[in-house]
Design a protein around this motif. Structure first.
Motif, PDB file in Angstrom:
ATOM      1  N   GLU A  26       0.933  -1.098  -0.104  1.00  0.00           N
ATOM      2  CA  GLU A  26      -0.025  -0.029   0.067  1.00  0.00           C
ATOM      3  C   GLU A  26       0.770   1.144   0.064  1.00  0.00           C
ATOM      4  O   GLU A  26       0.733   2.248  -0.642  1.00  0.00           O
ATOM      5  N   GLU A  58      -5.413   8.044  -0.659  1.00  0.00           N
ATOM      6  CA  GLU A  58      -6.259   6.887  -0.509  1.00  0.00           C
ATOM      7  C   GLU A  58      -5.443   5.692   0.020  1.00  0.00           C
ATOM      8  O   GLU A  58      -5.585   4.886   1.032  1.00  0.00           O
ATOM      9  N   GLU A  59      -4.348   5.469  -0.783  1.00  0.00           N
ATOM     10  CA  GLU A  59      -3.480   4.378  -0.575  1.00  0.00           C
ATOM     11  C   GLU A  59      -2.596   4.536   0.918  1.00  0.00           C
ATOM     12  O   GLU A  59      -2.739   3.262   1.345  1.00  0.00           O
ATOM     13  N   HIS A  62      -5.193   3.567   3.303  1.00  0.00           N
ATOM     14  CA  HIS A  62      -5.640   1.952   3.226  1.00  0.00           C
ATOM     15  C   HIS A  62      -4.242   1.203   4.182  1.00  0.00           C
ATOM     16  O   HIS A  62      -4.494   0.347   4.965  1.00  0.00           O
ATOM     17  N   LYS A  65      -4.829   2.059   7.720  1.00  0.00           N
ATOM     18  CA  LYS A  65      -5.972   1.410   8.519  1.00  0.00           C
ATOM     19  C   LYS A  65      -5.334  -0.098   8.745  1.00  0.00           C
ATOM     20  O   LYS A  65      -5.773  -0.510  10.036  1.00  0.00           O
ATOM     21  N   TYR A 132     -11.794  -4.090   2.183  1.00  0.00           N
ATOM     22  CA  TYR A 132     -10.504  -3.997   1.301  1.00  0.00           C
ATOM     23  C   TYR A 132     -10.979  -4.821  -0.187  1.00  0.00           C
ATOM     24  O   TYR A 132     -10.790  -4.157  -1.279  1.00  0.00           O
ATOM     25  N   GLU A 135     -13.467  -2.428  -1.688  1.00  0.00           N
ATOM     26  CA  GLU A 135     -12.795  -1.157  -2.289  1.00  0.00           C
ATOM     27  C   GLU A 135     -12.143  -1.501  -3.545  1.00  0.00           C
ATOM     28  O   GLU A 135     -11.807  -0.627  -4.276  1.00  0.00           O
ATOM     29  N   GLN A 136     -11.265  -2.629  -3.412  1.00  0.00           N
ATOM     30  CA  GLN A 136     -10.397  -2.842  -4.623  1.00  0.00           C
ATOM     31  C   GLN A 136     -11.247  -3.112  -5.953  1.00  0.00           C
ATOM     32  O   GLN A 136     -10.958  -2.718  -6.994  1.00  0.00           O
TER      33      GLN A 136
END
Length: 177
Positions: A26, A58-59, A62, A65, A132, A135-136
């Protein structure tokens, strides 16, 4: 002492190691998107640059998180080193194709961790990773929609500027706030 802490994890220790690897991926994605944004900025593609600046953020979110999830569940998250970032691109289409390849690799990695969670009966992490998975799916869909535009629009001169304008529209339609 370290072995006692690892025995009291809410997540399986092998899964924690996979999650730390995912943190690296990420982080690498975030840095790659930042390089893509810079290329777009340098080439006057402001909407595409903004798209990739947002992707970079965003990455990183991620990554953070997962970082917090590991620590909150008794594990140890490791801050990754980032290297091997490409800064040289030949076209906007090349950037988006590279972006799709990157998202597909991240998706496969997430799916692999989910499968391992099932094998280890780590329901806590499997439940965490469902966000995830979804999201992906959205990330890949967004990039595929943008790449479809390259097939529909002649990207020479005016087409490239029109394409850049559409980037903003696609992002807002596939990621409503």
């Amino acid at each position: 002492m370290k072995d006692i802490v690892r025995q009291n994890l809410l997540i399986h220790v092998d899964i924690m190691d996979l999650l730390n690897e995912q943190i690296k991926k990420e982080s690498h994605s975030s840095a790659t998107y930042l390089a893509m944004a810079s290329w777009c900025d340098h080439n006057g593609l402001v909407n595409s640059a903004e798209f990739f600046y947002e992707q970079s953020l965003e990455e990183r979110e991620h990554m953070m998180k997962i970082f917090h999830f590991i620590n909150d569940n008794g594990g140890t998250a490791y801050s990754p080193e980032v290297g091997n970032i490409n800064h040289d691109y030949g076209s906007l289409e090349e950037i988006f194709r590279a972006s799709l390849d990157q998202e597909i690799a991240i998706t496969k990695s997430i799916h692999n961790i989910v499968y391992e969670c099932r094998n280890k009966r780590d329901l806590t992490t499997e439940n965490f990773l469902q966000w995830y998975v979804n999201e992906q799916m959205e990330e890949e869909q967004t990039i595929r929609r943008i790449l479809e535009l390259f097939d529909l629009i002649n990207v020479e001169n005016v087409g490239l500027l029109f394409l850049d304008e559409r980037i903003k529209d696609i992002r807002s339609n596939t990621n409503p706030e």
